[in-house]
Scaffold this motif. Structure first.
Motif: not given
Length: 69
Positions: A3-4, A6, A12, A55, A57
């Motif tokens: 995933g990413n 942030f 990002h 995602d 965080h």
């Protein structure tokens, strides 16, 4: 757990591929075990605030690990 990542402002800053975290250019930065972030030396340096979904965080305290250029 791909995933990413942030930062706390929604920028990002990194990519998760398996048990590793890479910068946006593909350089390995950290190892990931669950929500814990480790340096390659094995030192715990932080954790992800949100581990659900693709995602991830960061909280403000962990932002410093991933400078947003």
């Amino acid at each position: 757990m791909d995933g990413n990542i942030f930062n706390s402002r929604g920028v990002h800053v990194a990519i998760v591929r398996g048990p590793a975290i890479f910068d946006l250019k593909g350089k390995k930065l950290y190892d990931l075990k669950g929500i814990n972030i480790y340096k390659p030396s094995g030192d715990l340096v932080g954790h992800l605030a949100n581990s659900e979904g693709a995602d991830k965080h960061l909280d403000k305290a962990t932002d410093k690990l991933f400078p947003a250029d």
